[in-house]
Design a protein around this motif. Structure first.
Motif, PDB file in Angstrom:
ATOM      1  N   ASP A 102       0.828  -1.215   0.000  1.00  0.00           N
ATOM      2  CA  ASP A 102       0.000   0.000   0.000  1.00  0.00           C
ATOM      3  C   ASP A 102       0.860   1.263   0.000  1.00  0.00           C
ATOM      4  OD1 ASP A 102      -2.262  -1.593  -0.001  1.00  0.00           O
ATOM      5  OD2 ASP A 102      -2.677  -1.331   2.151  1.00  0.00           O
ATOM      6  N   LEU A 103       1.903   1.279   0.818  1.00  0.00           N
ATOM      7  CA  LEU A 103       2.808   2.436   0.859  1.00  0.00           C
ATOM      8  C   LEU A 103       3.528   2.612  -0.470  1.00  0.00           C
ATOM      9  CD1 LEU A 103       4.337   1.910   4.401  1.00  0.00           C
ATOM     10  CD2 LEU A 103       3.105   3.970   3.661  1.00  0.00           C
ATOM     11  N   CYS A 104       4.010   1.513  -1.010  1.00  0.00           N
ATOM     12  CA  CYS A 104       4.747   1.555  -2.274  1.00  0.00           C
ATOM     13  C   CYS A 104       3.821   1.991  -3.407  1.00  0.00           C
ATOM     14  CB  CYS A 104       5.355   0.185  -2.555  1.00  0.00           C
ATOM     15  SG  CYS A 104       6.623   0.194  -3.816  1.00  0.00           S
ATOM     16  N   TYR A 105       2.604   1.482  -3.422  1.00  0.00           N
ATOM     17  CA  TYR A 105       1.624   1.863  -4.445  1.00  0.00           C
ATOM     18  C   TYR A 105       1.316   3.355  -4.370  1.00  0.00           C
ATOM     19  CZ  TYR A 105      -2.651   2.231  -7.111  1.00  0.00           C
ATOM     20  OH  TYR A 105      -3.597   2.622  -8.025  1.00  0.00           O
ATOM     21  N   THR A 106       1.105   3.862  -3.164  1.00  0.00           N
ATOM     22  CA  THR A 106       0.827   5.291  -2.980  1.00  0.00           C
ATOM     23  C   THR A 106       1.988   6.132  -3.479  1.00  0.00           C
ATOM     24  OG1 THR A 106      -0.589   4.855  -1.073  1.00  0.00           O
ATOM     25  CG2 THR A 106       0.289   7.080  -1.273  1.00  0.00           C
ATOM     26  N   ALA A 107       3.198   5.729  -3.126  1.00  0.00           N
ATOM     27  CA  ALA A 107       4.375   6.478  -3.568  1.00  0.00           C
ATOM     28  C   ALA A 107       4.492   6.452  -5.090  1.00  0.00           C
ATOM     29  CB  ALA A 107       5.635   5.916  -2.912  1.00  0.00           C
ATOM     30  N   ALA A 108       4.254   5.290  -5.699  1.00  0.00           N
ATOM     31  CA  ALA A 108       4.327   5.173  -7.162  1.00  0.00           C
ATOM     32  C   ALA A 108       3.238   6.027  -7.821  1.00  0.00           C
ATOM     33  CB  ALA A 108       4.183   3.712  -7.578  1.00  0.00           C
ATOM     34  N   ARG A 109       2.041   5.944  -7.303  1.00  0.00           N
ATOM     35  CA  ARG A 109       0.919   6.718  -7.848  1.00  0.00           C
ATOM     36  C   ARG A 109       1.195   8.217  -7.800  1.00  0.00           C
ATOM     37  NH1 ARG A 109      -3.621   6.734  -3.907  1.00  0.00           N
ATOM     38  NH2 ARG A 109      -2.320   8.411  -3.138  1.00  0.00           N
ATOM     39  N   ASP A 110       1.916   8.627  -6.753  1.00  0.00           N
ATOM     40  CA  ASP A 110       2.186  10.053  -6.569  1.00  0.00           C
ATOM     41  C   ASP A 110       3.509  10.505  -7.181  1.00  0.00           C
ATOM     42  OD1 ASP A 110      -0.266  10.296  -5.349  1.00  0.00           O
ATOM     43  OD2 ASP A 110       0.534  10.203  -3.323  1.00  0.00           O
ATOM     44  N   GLY A 111       4.140   9.638  -7.977  1.00  0.00           N
ATOM     45  CA  GLY A 111       5.277  10.079  -8.760  1.00  0.00           C
ATOM     46  C   GLY A 111       6.654   9.564  -8.389  1.00  0.00           C
ATOM     47  N   CYS A 112       6.769   8.641  -7.442  1.00  0.00           N
ATOM     48  CA  CYS A 112       8.074   8.100  -7.082  1.00  0.00           C
ATOM     49  C   CYS A 112       8.422   6.963  -8.045  1.00  0.00           C
ATOM     50  CB  CYS A 112       8.077   7.602  -5.634  1.00  0.00           C
ATOM     51  SG  CYS A 112       9.670   6.927  -5.120  1.00  0.00           S
ATOM     52  N   ASN A 113       9.354   7.222  -8.949  1.00  0.00           N
ATOM     53  CA  ASN A 113       9.719   6.234  -9.962  1.00  0.00           C
ATOM     54  C   ASN A 113      10.302   4.963  -9.364  1.00  0.00           C
ATOM     55  OD1 ASN A 113       8.894   7.982 -11.955  1.00  0.00           O
ATOM     56  ND2 ASN A 113      10.929   8.834 -12.254  1.00  0.00           N
ATOM     57  N   LEU A 114      11.079   5.084  -8.300  1.00  0.00           N
ATOM     58  CA  LEU A 114      11.653   3.895  -7.678  1.00  0.00           C
ATOM     59  C   LEU A 114      10.559   3.000  -7.099  1.00  0.00           C
ATOM     60  CD1 LEU A 114      14.794   5.404  -5.949  1.00  0.00           C
ATOM     61  CD2 LEU A 114      14.720   3.993  -7.992  1.00  0.00           C
ATOM     62  N   ALA A 115       9.506   3.596  -6.576  1.00  0.00           N
ATOM     63  CA  ALA A 115       8.381   2.806  -6.063  1.00  0.00           C
ATOM     64  C   ALA A 115       7.682   2.074  -7.206  1.00  0.00           C
ATOM     65  CB  ALA A 115       7.391   3.714  -5.332  1.00  0.00           C
ATOM     66  N   GLU A 116       7.544   2.757  -8.334  1.00  0.00           N
ATOM     67  CA  GLU A 116       6.915   2.117  -9.496  1.00  0.00           C
ATOM     68  C   GLU A 116       7.736   0.904  -9.952  1.00  0.00           C
ATOM     69  OE1 GLU A 116       5.399   3.380 -13.947  1.00  0.00           O
ATOM     70  OE2 GLU A 116       6.015   4.932 -12.537  1.00  0.00           O
ATOM     71  N   ILE A 117       9.049   1.059  -9.974  1.00  0.00           N
ATOM     72  CA  ILE A 117       9.923  -0.048 -10.352  1.00  0.00           C
ATOM     73  C   ILE A 117       9.794  -1.197  -9.356  1.00  0.00           C
ATOM     74  CG2 ILE A 117      12.350  -0.742 -10.560  1.00  0.00           C
ATOM     75  CD1 ILE A 117      12.826   2.183 -11.640  1.00  0.00           C
ATOM     76  N   LYS A 118       9.734  -0.883  -8.083  1.00  0.00           N
ATOM     77  CA  LYS A 118       9.604  -1.908  -7.038  1.00  0.00           C
ATOM     78  C   LYS A 118       8.324  -2.723  -7.211  1.00  0.00           C
ATOM     79  CE  LYS A 118      10.584  -3.918  -3.083  1.00  0.00           C
ATOM     80  NZ  LYS A 118      11.638  -4.896  -3.011  1.00  0.00           N
ATOM     81  N   LEU A 119       7.252  -2.076  -7.624  1.00  0.00           N
ATOM     82  CA  LEU A 119       5.989  -2.782  -7.806  1.00  0.00           C
ATOM     83  C   LEU A 119       6.056  -3.817  -8.923  1.00  0.00           C
ATOM     84  CD1 LEU A 119       3.429   0.126  -7.380  1.00  0.00           C
ATOM     85  CD2 LEU A 119       3.894  -1.735  -5.774  1.00  0.00           C
TER      86      LEU A 119
END
Length: 121
Positions: A102-119
């Motif tokens: 959930d934290l990683c998804y929120t970060a990715a949704r809000d523009g954190c590219n590293l979080a998007e990669i992690k997902l």
């Protein structure tokens, strides 16, 4: 166990860079970063990550995670991503894959590219 490269790509040497710290880390001492962290959220996260990974500072996961949680609760997106890494691996927090996702998804949704990669891992 997560490594420094999981949250940033900084290293010792002439060129130090961190995707979360907005300032220039070249030739900047850790004492200067500590002073800056009192008024700059990205510097505060950089310090916490250094404590978490034992990079440029002694390792202190519990203190680091408390700082990261505080920044995450304030809505600082990169902190949500770093906190997700702690939750995925149970570093100074209880391992919780749902919370981590959930934290990683929120970060990715809000523009954190590293979080998007992690997902996508």
């Amino acid at each position: 166990m997560i490594k420094c490269e999981s949250c940033c790509h900084c290293w010792y040497g002439d060129k130090i860079r961190c995707p979360f710290f907005q300032g220039n880390l070249e030739n900047t001492t850790i004492d200067e970063i500590k002073k800056l962290s009192k008024r700059d959220t990205s510097a505060e996260l950089y310090l916490a990550a250094c404590m978490l990974y034992g990079h440029r500072l002694e390792q202190g996961p519990k203190k680091a995670v408390s700082i990261i949680k505080k920044l995450s609760d304030k809505g600082f997106i990169p902190a949500k991503y770093v906190l997700s890494l702690c939750c995925f691996d149970g570093i100074a927090v209880e391992k919780d894959n749902k919370k981590a996702f959930d934290l990683c998804y929120t970060a990715a949704r809000d523009g954190c590219n590293l979080a998007e990669i992690k997902l996508y891992e």
